[in-house]
Write a protein that holds these residues in place. Structure first.
Motif, PDB file in Angstrom:
ATOM      1  N   GLY A  40       0.445  -1.343  -0.004  1.00  0.00           N
ATOM      2  CA  GLY A  40      -0.080   0.066   0.019  1.00  0.00           C
ATOM      3  C   GLY A  40       0.888   1.105  -0.204  1.00  0.00           C
ATOM      4  N   GLU A  41       2.134   0.823  -0.004  1.00  0.00           N
ATOM      5  CA  GLU A  41       3.062   2.344  -0.142  1.00  0.00           C
ATOM      6  C   GLU A  41       3.692   2.281  -1.336  1.00  0.00           C
ATOM      7  OE1 GLU A  41       7.574   3.346   1.347  1.00  0.00           O
ATOM      8  OE2 GLU A  41       6.662   0.811   1.742  1.00  0.00           O
ATOM      9  N   ALA A  42       3.416   4.182  -1.499  1.00  0.00           N
ATOM     10  CA  ALA A  42       3.904   4.209  -3.232  1.00  0.00           C
ATOM     11  C   ALA A  42       5.171   4.788  -2.884  1.00  0.00           C
ATOM     12  CB  ALA A  42       3.097   6.122  -2.980  1.00  0.00           C
ATOM     13  N   VAL A  43       6.000   4.928  -3.271  1.00  0.00           N
ATOM     14  CA  VAL A  43       7.555   4.806  -3.138  1.00  0.00           C
ATOM     15  C   VAL A  43       8.146   5.036  -4.896  1.00  0.00           C
ATOM     16  CG1 VAL A  43       7.943   2.654  -3.840  1.00  0.00           C
ATOM     17  CG2 VAL A  43       9.748   4.410  -2.876  1.00  0.00           C
ATOM     18  N   SER A  44       8.820   6.029  -5.133  1.00  0.00           N
ATOM     19  CA  SER A  44       9.227   6.645  -6.430  1.00  0.00           C
ATOM     20  C   SER A  44      10.406   5.622  -7.091  1.00  0.00           C
ATOM     21  CB  SER A  44       9.550   7.895  -6.455  1.00  0.00           C
ATOM     22  OG  SER A  44      10.900   8.130  -5.660  1.00  0.00           O
ATOM     23  N   CYS A  45      10.621   5.684  -8.372  1.00  0.00           N
ATOM     24  CA  CYS A  45      11.460   4.505  -9.036  1.00  0.00           C
ATOM     25  C   CYS A  45      12.490   5.530  -8.622  1.00  0.00           C
ATOM     26  CB  CYS A  45      11.138   5.180 -10.107  1.00  0.00           C
ATOM     27  SG  CYS A  45       9.949   4.035 -10.885  1.00  0.00           S
ATOM     28  N   ILE A  46      13.096   6.357  -8.400  1.00  0.00           N
ATOM     29  CA  ILE A  46      14.629   7.098  -8.238  1.00  0.00           C
ATOM     30  C   ILE A  46      14.582   6.911  -6.604  1.00  0.00           C
ATOM     31  CG2 ILE A  46      14.108   9.164  -7.263  1.00  0.00           C
ATOM     32  CD1 ILE A  46      16.956   8.474  -9.429  1.00  0.00           C
ATOM     33  N   GLN A  47      13.380   6.903  -5.981  1.00  0.00           N
ATOM     34  CA  GLN A  47      14.017   5.759  -4.822  1.00  0.00           C
ATOM     35  C   GLN A  47      14.027   3.910  -4.158  1.00  0.00           C
ATOM     36  OE1 GLN A  47      13.591   7.868  -1.223  1.00  0.00           O
ATOM     37  NE2 GLN A  47      14.888   6.233  -1.136  1.00  0.00           N
ATOM     38  N   LEU A  48      14.125   3.738  -5.235  1.00  0.00           N
ATOM     39  CA  LEU A  48      14.062   2.573  -5.571  1.00  0.00           C
ATOM     40  C   LEU A  48      15.008   2.155  -5.915  1.00  0.00           C
ATOM     41  CD1 LEU A  48      11.127   0.863  -6.867  1.00  0.00           C
ATOM     42  CD2 LEU A  48      11.480   0.952  -5.146  1.00  0.00           C
ATOM     43  N   GLN A  49      15.803   3.226  -7.101  1.00  0.00           N
ATOM     44  CA  GLN A  49      16.617   3.657  -7.617  1.00  0.00           C
ATOM     45  C   GLN A  49      18.449   3.328  -6.123  1.00  0.00           C
ATOM     46  OE1 GLN A  49      18.035   2.984 -11.346  1.00  0.00           O
ATOM     47  NE2 GLN A  49      19.071   4.683 -11.485  1.00  0.00           N
ATOM     48  N   LEU A  50      17.774   4.572  -5.580  1.00  0.00           N
ATOM     49  CA  LEU A  50      18.835   4.537  -4.386  1.00  0.00           C
ATOM     50  C   LEU A  50      18.866   3.599  -3.346  1.00  0.00           C
ATOM     51  CD1 LEU A  50      20.476   6.957  -3.415  1.00  0.00           C
ATOM     52  CD2 LEU A  50      18.187   8.097  -1.917  1.00  0.00           C
ATOM     53  N   ASP A  51      17.507   3.006  -3.364  1.00  0.00           N
ATOM     54  CA  ASP A  51      18.055   1.478  -1.928  1.00  0.00           C
ATOM     55  C   ASP A  51      18.442   0.638  -2.707  1.00  0.00           C
ATOM     56  OD1 ASP A  51      16.333   3.737  -0.306  1.00  0.00           O
ATOM     57  OD2 ASP A  51      14.185   2.745  -0.890  1.00  0.00           O
ATOM     58  N   ALA A  52      18.416   0.936  -4.276  1.00  0.00           N
ATOM     59  CA  ALA A  52      19.117  -0.323  -4.138  1.00  0.00           C
ATOM     60  C   ALA A  52      20.524  -0.439  -4.242  1.00  0.00           C
ATOM     61  CB  ALA A  52      18.700  -1.088  -5.708  1.00  0.00           C
ATOM     62  N   ASN A  53      21.030   0.558  -4.224  1.00  0.00           N
ATOM     63  CA  ASN A  53      22.231   1.214  -4.301  1.00  0.00           C
ATOM     64  C   ASN A  53      23.742   0.844  -2.508  1.00  0.00           C
ATOM     65  OD1 ASN A  53      23.774   0.693  -7.337  1.00  0.00           O
ATOM     66  ND2 ASN A  53      22.024   2.060  -7.118  1.00  0.00           N
ATOM     67  N   ARG A  54      22.432   1.646  -1.978  1.00  0.00           N
ATOM     68  CA  ARG A  54      22.661   2.279  -1.130  1.00  0.00           C
ATOM     69  C   ARG A  54      22.580   0.307   0.141  1.00  0.00           C
ATOM     70  NH1 ARG A  54      18.501   4.090   2.350  1.00  0.00           N
ATOM     71  NH2 ARG A  54      19.886   5.123   3.603  1.00  0.00           N
ATOM     72  N   ASN A  55      23.496   0.827   1.323  1.00  0.00           N
ATOM     73  CA  ASN A  55      24.106  -0.112   1.578  1.00  0.00           C
ATOM     74  C   ASN A  55      24.487  -1.448   0.860  1.00  0.00           C
ATOM     75  OD1 ASN A  55      24.053   1.527   3.903  1.00  0.00           O
ATOM     76  ND2 ASN A  55      21.704   0.376   3.918  1.00  0.00           N
ATOM     77  N   GLY A  56      25.272  -1.240   0.061  1.00  0.00           N
ATOM     78  CA  GLY A  56      25.740  -2.433  -1.070  1.00  0.00           C
ATOM     79  C   GLY A  56      24.314  -2.572  -1.855  1.00  0.00           C
ATOM     80  N   ASN A  57      24.761  -3.287  -2.574  1.00  0.00           N
ATOM     81  CA  ASN A  57      23.385  -4.043  -3.958  1.00  0.00           C
ATOM     82  C   ASN A  57      23.559  -5.023  -4.624  1.00  0.00           C
ATOM     83  OD1 ASN A  57      26.215  -4.004  -5.345  1.00  0.00           O
ATOM     84  ND2 ASN A  57      25.815  -2.461  -7.220  1.00  0.00           N
ATOM     85  N   ALA A  58      23.250  -5.750  -3.539  1.00  0.00           N
ATOM     86  CA  ALA A  58      23.389  -8.010  -3.983  1.00  0.00           C
ATOM     87  C   ALA A  58      22.506  -7.637  -3.908  1.00  0.00           C
ATOM     88  CB  ALA A  58      24.291  -8.245  -2.800  1.00  0.00           C
ATOM     89  N   ASP A  59      21.044  -6.963  -4.194  1.00  0.00           N
ATOM     90  CA  ASP A  59      19.237  -7.294  -4.232  1.00  0.00           C
ATOM     91  C   ASP A  59      19.048  -7.055  -5.754  1.00  0.00           C
ATOM     92  OD1 ASP A  59      19.709  -8.815  -2.117  1.00  0.00           O
ATOM     93  OD2 ASP A  59      18.049  -7.398  -1.284  1.00  0.00           O
ATOM     94  N   CYS A  60      19.814  -6.518  -7.118  1.00  0.00           N
ATOM     95  CA  CYS A  60      20.108  -5.639  -8.217  1.00  0.00           C
ATOM     96  C   CYS A  60      18.854  -6.247  -8.517  1.00  0.00           C
ATOM     97  CB  CYS A  60      21.370  -5.420  -8.296  1.00  0.00           C
ATOM     98  SG  CYS A  60      21.287  -4.443  -9.805  1.00  0.00           S
TER      99      CYS A  60
END
Length: 257
Positions: free
Chosen positions: A181-201
């Motif tokens: 139900g949470e709304a999140v932007s694509c750029i925030q998702l891309q930022l999260d994909a790289n922060r603290n490692g990008n093992a979940d890319c």
């Protein structure tokens, strides 16, 4: 009477002994437990958050230890954790300068511009300053250009995780509705994909690439042929049928010669 007096003294001494034991136990328990723990003794962030620490049954990063530290209430366990922080995670080292979104250190040209998830550039810069120093390059490379930072966007590392494989997002501010139900932007998702490692890319790409319009073809397509816009008012099938008739007439004429 002597027996009665003896019993009273016995129970008095017994009560004192029990009370002493209870007080000692409470004191020991108070010493053993602590209300708050942090990875670094001075409660600062580790300067090497991506360093991997090998534990008895797992290998974890210092950033993970930093996140779970407040959940530890045992004083002995907290002390052991802080020893790891000092030895492996850079606790106690000189703190790095705060991370500004503009790599050249300039002030934000558009601090009030809303970029991701309803947050302004100024609010996002505050988040960047509170983040690990090693993640600053993602804030500057991904968010800084959207906030109008001067100059060319800083070069991103070769291991950068792009939700659109090999490309920047076509619509970085597009909001997605997650299953939670949470709304999140694509750029925030891309930022999260790289922060603290990008093992979940790979997982981020599979889940969000299509939703973020990574595969959308922006090339204008030719209008389809319809009876209203095709030559002589004929559709494609009608033109093929007419051509076959003309060819049959021509072939018949040739055979009669």
């Amino acid at each position: 009477m002597l027996a009665t007096k003896f019993r009273k003294e016995f129970f008095f001494h017994l009560l004192c002994a029990v009370g002493s034991v209870l007080l000692t136990s409470e004191y020991a328990l108070a010493e053993e437990n602590t209300t708050s723990c942090s990875l670094c003794i001075d409660e600062s962030q580790p300067t090497d958050p991506k360093t991997r620490v090998v534990l008895t049954d797992a290998t974890v990063t210092c950033s993970y230890l930093y996140e779970i530290a407040p959940n530890i209430t045992n004083a002995t366990e907290c002390g052991n954790l802080q020893s790891l922080g000092t030895t492996f995670c850079g606790c106690g080292a000189e703190p790095p300068p705060p991370c500004g979104l503009c790599q050249d250190g300039s002030e934000l040209p558009e601090p009030d511009r809303v970029i991701a998830d309803g947050k302004t550039c100024a609010e996002l810069e505050e988040s960047a300053m509170d983040d690990f120093e090693s993640d600053c390059k993602w804030w500057q490379g991904l968010i800084g250009p959207l906030c109008g930072c001067p100059g060319e966007p800083p070069a991103l590392p070769d291991d950068t995780c792009f939700i659109c494989p090999g490309n920047r997002l076509p619509k970085p501010e597009k909001a997605l509705q997650l299953s939670s139900g949470e709304a999140v932007s694509c750029i925030q998702l891309q930022l999260d994909a790289n922060r603290n490692g990008n093992a979940d890319c790979g997982r981020f790409q599979v889940l969000y690439a299509e939703a973020c319009d990574c595969f959308r073809d922006e090339t204008p397509t030719e209008p389809r042929e319809t009876p209203s816009n095709s030559a002589h008012g004929l559709g494609r099938k009608q033109k093929m049928f007419a051509g076959m008739l003309v060819w049959s007439f021509y072939l018949g004429a040739c055979l009669n010669l």
